[in-house]
Enzyme design. Structure first.
Site, PDB file in Angstrom:
ATOM      1  N   GLU A  44      -3.202   0.329  -8.235  1.00 25.18           N
ATOM      2  CA  GLU A  44      -2.521  -0.206  -7.044  1.00 25.18           C
ATOM      3  C   GLU A  44      -1.149  -0.655  -7.504  1.00 25.18           C
ATOM      4  OE1 GLU A  44      -3.623  -0.250  -3.993  1.00 25.18           O
ATOM      5  OE2 GLU A  44      -5.774   0.064  -4.196  1.00 25.18           O
ATOM      6  N   CYS A  94       3.614  -6.224  -2.426  1.00 24.06           N
ATOM      7  CA  CYS A  94       3.715  -4.782  -2.694  1.00 24.06           C
ATOM      8  C   CYS A  94       4.067  -4.060  -1.398  1.00 24.06           C
ATOM      9  CB  CYS A  94       2.409  -4.267  -3.267  1.00 24.06           C
ATOM     10  SG  CYS A  94       0.985  -4.811  -2.321  1.00 24.06           S
TER      11      CYS A  94
END
Ligand code: NAD
Length: 511
Positions: free
Chosen positions: A264, A298
């Site tokens: 990720e 993110c």
């Protein structure tokens, strides 16, 4: 500041804490001491003694032993224990949310939102513990039955980034636990106290059931403890969240031993706004997406791609909205944006803005480090809007700070082209009231990201969907949907309940 929330979590202000737990915390780990510093005040909150490689070895060895027992517990029973972990997090939500704010710098509402994600993941995992379904297939052979089943993997390594110091662990740990795996968590050295507090909450519940060591914590240096984890064949899956640079390395080292990774990594997320969009929605969503967590998500909105007709209104209204953003101590009422994580992050933001200016960008709002008064002690910056052109290379990089690049385009096709022109592929969204534009954006010729939204922003995903991104974001999926499959191994089983031995593909062999 009232810091009773620290004692509620067992954190002694200014004290020295152990950073290693195998169900209970080791007295004196042998690694270096790391300081936990508040990015808002520069104050040392407490210190943490990290693990040495030798302690890492011991924890993995014991974790393997616990796995052998844990995997034999029926999944719904594992789920019942995870439900209690969720309840324990509910009881500590406020305290832990405040610790996240203190140590990481996001505002208290976002800190508590992060703990809520852990709670939601527990609830989700409890339901999952009665599912974990396999398929059954029709065999081509008479009197044969075929089906698939899912088994636990073993010790799952979980490496987390500083910006979600507890939620990302929750996504991984709760699913892994109901799947029958045990977890070995290596958090970011910037947020050790949050991980210690979360680990303690889980430890207490697991100990009540005699399952200490289903979740383990090893705070240690990347260059020795981190590397030991990546190279460790006893860890079949490494779930790693962080920068693309880190992910490239993790991917290579784990692949070398043919282990699995769940990556990720970074994002460079865009919001596309068509002329027919509702401007009120756009301004609110972009403000939250670009300024929330000081641009350190993110999924933060980093690029705003405006169709020509609506561009002047949105730009003007956003600049007005940015002027209202109160920057300051994240634990103070009314503050919308806290500090960046450290001085390096401030320097990187300033360097990116210099580069943007050199490449032809024009700063429409902000652009500076904040100084004077309370700002001198922490790592504060102005949220920043830059008018950009599509040939500016800097806009294709992820600068982990509140910098929003604004582009103007003719049409949807050009907007999608800019949106997809970056290496990362995490989150994206379009604002439009036109069905055709929305569907085009969602189609295979639209967004190339793992997440694509219509009339909402790029950040703030719910846990029920599979979360993750394509291209340099690493391809991993965590949290909801069928992301649990990454934490298990699939076994295909064929059973012959007849008296003959027919071969597949109609092959006759020696008969
Ligand atoms: P980072 O890459 O500096 O560190 C992430 C983690 O990796 C830390 O725990 C670090 O100690 C560890 N690490 C680094 N080198 C290692 C090694 N050799 N062996 C083992 N572990 C190692 O990232 P960061 O600054 O903490 O976080 C910000 C980045 O994370 C951004 O790029 C952001 O986009 C990304 N992120 C992605 C997601 C997502 O779900 N896609 C979520 C949060 C953050």
């Amino acid at each position: 500041m009232d810091d009773s929330f620290l004692s509620d979590l067992g954190i002694r202000k200014g004290g020295l804490h152990s950073g290693v737990s195998h169900g209970s915390f080791l007295e004196q780990p042998g690694g270096e001491v790391v300081e936990s510093v508040s990015p808002a005040t520069g104050e040392i909150i407490a210190k943490v003694r990290q693990a040495s490689v030798q302690e890492y070895e011991e924890v993995v060895k014991k974790a393997r032993e616990v796995f052998l027992e844990w995997r034999m517990v029926p999944a719904p029973e594992r789920g019942a224990i995870v439900r209690e972990i969720g309840d324990a997090f509910r009881a500590k939500k406020e305290s832990l949310g405040k610790l996240v704010s203190l140590e990481m710098g996001k505002i208290a509402a976002e800190g508590m939102g992060e703990v809520q994600e852990v709670i939601d993941m527990c609830d989700f995992a409890v339901g999952l513990s009665r599912q974990l379904y396999g398929l059954s297939m029709h065999s081509e052979r008479p009197h044969h039955r075929m089906y698939e089943q899912w088994h636990p993997l073993g010790v799952v390594g979980v490496i987390t980034a500083f910006n979600f110091p507890v939620a990302v662990w929750g996504w991984n740990a709760m699913i892994a636990a109901v799947c029958g795996d045990v977890v070995l968590w290596k958090p970011s050295h910037s947020t050790p106290l949050t991980s210690i507090a979360a680990q303690r909450i889980a430890d207490e519940v697991l100990a009540r059931h005699g399952f200490q060591g289903v979740m383990n914590l090893v705070i240690g240096r990347s260059r020795d403890v981190g590397e030991a984890l990546l190279a460790d064949r006893r860890v079949p899956l490494v779930s790693a969240t962080g920068s693309c640079r880190m992910g490239r390395h993790v991917g290579k080292v784990v692949a070398e031993r043919l282990g699995r990774t769940l990556l990720e990594l970074g994002g460079n997320n865009a919001v596309l706004v068509m002329d027919d969009a509702d401007p009120d929605l756009v301004v609110r969503a972009v403000l939250f997406g670009a300024v929330g967590t000081a641009g350190q998500r993110c999924t933060s909105t980093r690029r705003l791609i405006l169709q020509k007709g609506i561009a002047p209104e949105i730009t003007r209204r956003l600049v007005e909205a940015y002027k209202q953003v109160k920057v300051g101590n994240p634990l103070e009422e009314g503050v919308l944006m806290g500090p960046l994580i450290n001085e390096l992050a401030v320097e990187q933001m300033m360097a990116a803005l210099e580069e943007a200016k050199k490449q032809g960008g024009e700063i429409l709002y902000g652009g500076n480090k904040l100084t004077g008064g309370e700002y001198d002690k922490g790592f504060f910056v102005e949220p920043t809007i830059v008018k950009a052109r599509k040939d500016m290379a800097i806009t294709r990089e992820e600068t982990f700070a509140p910098v929003l690049y604004v582009f103007e385009v003719e049409d949807l096709e050009e907007a999608v082209e800019i949106q997809n022109s970056v290496d990362q592929g995490l989150s994206s969204s379009i604002f439009t009231t036109n069905l055709l534009s929305a569907e085009t954006f969602l189609s295979h010729k639209g967004s190339d990201c793992g997440i694509a939204n219509v009339n909402l922003g790029t950040s703030g995903a719910e846990i029920g969907g599979a979360f993750g991104g394509e291209k340099d974001t690493g391809g991993g999926r965590e949290a909801g949907s069928d992301a649990w499959k990454a934490y298990m191994r699939r076994q295909t089983c064929t059973i012959n309940w007849g008296k003959d031995l027919p071969l597949a593909q109609g092959i006759h062999f020696g008969d």
